[in-house]
Write a protein that holds these residues in place. Structure first.
Motif, PDB file in Angstrom:
ATOM      1  N   GLU A  60       0.847  -1.181   0.000  1.00 53.18           N
ATOM      2  CA  GLU A  60       0.000   0.000   0.000  1.00 53.18           C
ATOM      3  C   GLU A  60       0.885   1.234   0.000  1.00 53.18           C
ATOM      4  OE1 GLU A  60      -2.459  -0.281   3.402  1.00 53.18           O
ATOM      5  OE2 GLU A  60      -3.813  -1.774   2.543  1.00 53.18           O
ATOM      6  N   LEU A  61       0.370   2.312  -0.566  1.00 48.67           N
ATOM      7  CA  LEU A  61       1.139   3.542  -0.626  1.00 48.67           C
ATOM      8  C   LEU A  61       1.517   4.028   0.762  1.00 48.67           C
ATOM      9  CD1 LEU A  61       2.373   5.918  -2.101  1.00 48.67           C
ATOM     10  CD2 LEU A  61       0.105   6.980  -2.172  1.00 48.67           C
ATOM     11  N   SER A  62       0.612   3.915   1.698  1.00 47.33           N
ATOM     12  CA  SER A  62       0.893   4.402   3.051  1.00 47.33           C
ATOM     13  C   SER A  62       2.081   3.673   3.668  1.00 47.33           C
ATOM     14  CB  SER A  62      -0.341   4.228   3.944  1.00 47.33           C
ATOM     15  OG  SER A  62      -0.763   2.872   3.967  1.00 47.33           O
ATOM     16  N   ALA A  63       2.169   2.347   3.442  1.00 47.97           N
ATOM     17  CA  ALA A  63       3.293   1.576   3.980  1.00 47.97           C
ATOM     18  C   ALA A  63       4.597   1.963   3.291  1.00 47.97           C
ATOM     19  CB  ALA A  63       3.032   0.082   3.808  1.00 47.97           C
ATOM     20  N   VAL A  81      -0.619   0.517  -5.301  1.00 49.90           N
ATOM     21  CA  VAL A  81       0.704   0.503  -5.903  1.00 49.90           C
ATOM     22  C   VAL A  81       0.694  -0.617  -6.940  1.00 49.90           C
ATOM     23  CG1 VAL A  81       3.178   0.167  -5.509  1.00 49.90           C
ATOM     24  CG2 VAL A  81       1.796   1.376  -3.807  1.00 49.90           C
ATOM     25  N   TYR A  82       1.289  -0.364  -8.104  1.00 49.14           N
ATOM     26  CA  TYR A  82       1.180  -1.282  -9.223  1.00 49.14           C
ATOM     27  C   TYR A  82       2.495  -2.006  -9.519  1.00 49.14           C
ATOM     28  CZ  TYR A  82      -3.364   0.739 -10.308  1.00 49.14           C
ATOM     29  OH  TYR A  82      -4.667   1.138 -10.247  1.00 49.14           O
ATOM     30  N   PHE A  83       2.361  -3.194 -10.084  1.00 49.57           N
ATOM     31  CA  PHE A  83       3.506  -3.904 -10.651  1.00 49.57           C
ATOM     32  C   PHE A  83       3.763  -3.309 -12.023  1.00 49.57           C
ATOM     33  CE2 PHE A  83       4.806  -7.466 -13.508  1.00 49.57           C
ATOM     34  CZ  PHE A  83       6.076  -7.662 -12.990  1.00 49.57           C
ATOM     35  N   GLY A  84       4.844  -2.501 -12.130  1.00 49.94           N
ATOM     36  CA  GLY A  84       5.115  -1.827 -13.384  1.00 49.94           C
ATOM     37  C   GLY A  84       5.820  -2.686 -14.403  1.00 49.94           C
TER      38      GLY A  84
END
Length: 208
Positions: A60-63, A81-84
């Motif tokens: 997560e973005l917060s983590a 958050v994505y796997f780019g």
């Protein structure tokens, strides 16, 4: 027959920087199955892009902001958050609208930019009200990469189609069937699609 702003795989001969790749049903690499990829760079030597429809379940973005000692606002808990892509998975980058631009931002087109600095995460977290976050953005870990001629070869093998970028596809979030929507932009007939794709549609299989 392809629409005027999208091209079927056999027509893709030019460099595709700023375009969107759409994995076709016969994609042989499971890492790119049903992927939608924004192409950030493409020339004779290489190609680089960011997968925009593979949200990570365990990050997560917060983590991520906490690890970087950046104070997160409450909305960060809901930001995926994505796997780019499978290249440099220890590094993060942000694909975003070009209303936001730092000295380190790479302008990909008149509408999209790519930034890979800690500063953009600070702005996304809302720490600096003097510098607002991008209007729309996608945070990814890793990216996709191809060597000389590799992407062209995959396109020639009908593994990819491509079309103009669309904000609603690139930034639509984890709950949208992005691949299906991107593929529909091609305007292809069922005769151009594999039996596997036809079967998936008939069986109402989920599309990511």
């Amino acid at each position: 027959m392809a629409t005027k702003d999208c091209k079927a795989p056999e027509d893709a001969q030019d460099f595709l920087e700023g375009q969107v790749l759409i994995a076709m049903p016969n994609m042989g690499d499971p890492r790119f199955d049903r992927s939608v990829v924004f192409i950030c760079a493409h020339d004779e030597e290489h190609a680089m892009g960011v997968i925009v429809n593979k949200p990570l379940d365990d990050i997560e973005l917060s983590a991520l902001l906490e690890q970087l000692e950046i104070a997160a606002q409450p909305q960060a808990d809901e930001t995926p958050v994505y796997f780019g892509g499978p290249v440099q998975t220890e590094r993060g980058l942000v694909l975003h609208t070009l209303d936001y631009k730092l000295d380190t931002t790479l302008a990909l087109s008149d509408s999209f930019g790519l930034t890979a600095s800690r500063d953009i995460l600070i702005d996304i977290a809302g720490v600096s009200p003097q510098r607002p976050a991008p209007r729309r953005y996608l945070l990814a870990i890793g990216h996709a990469g191809w060597g000389p001629g590799q992407l062209e070869q995959e396109i020639a093998m009908n593994a990819w189609a491509h079309c103009e970028p669309d904000e609603e596809i690139i930034f639509s979030g984890s709950k949208e069937p992005v691949w299906k929507r991107a593929l529909s932009k091609l305007g292809v007939t069922s005769a151009m699609l594999s039996r596997e794709w036809a079967s998936a549609r008939d069986d109402n299989q989920p599309l990511n």
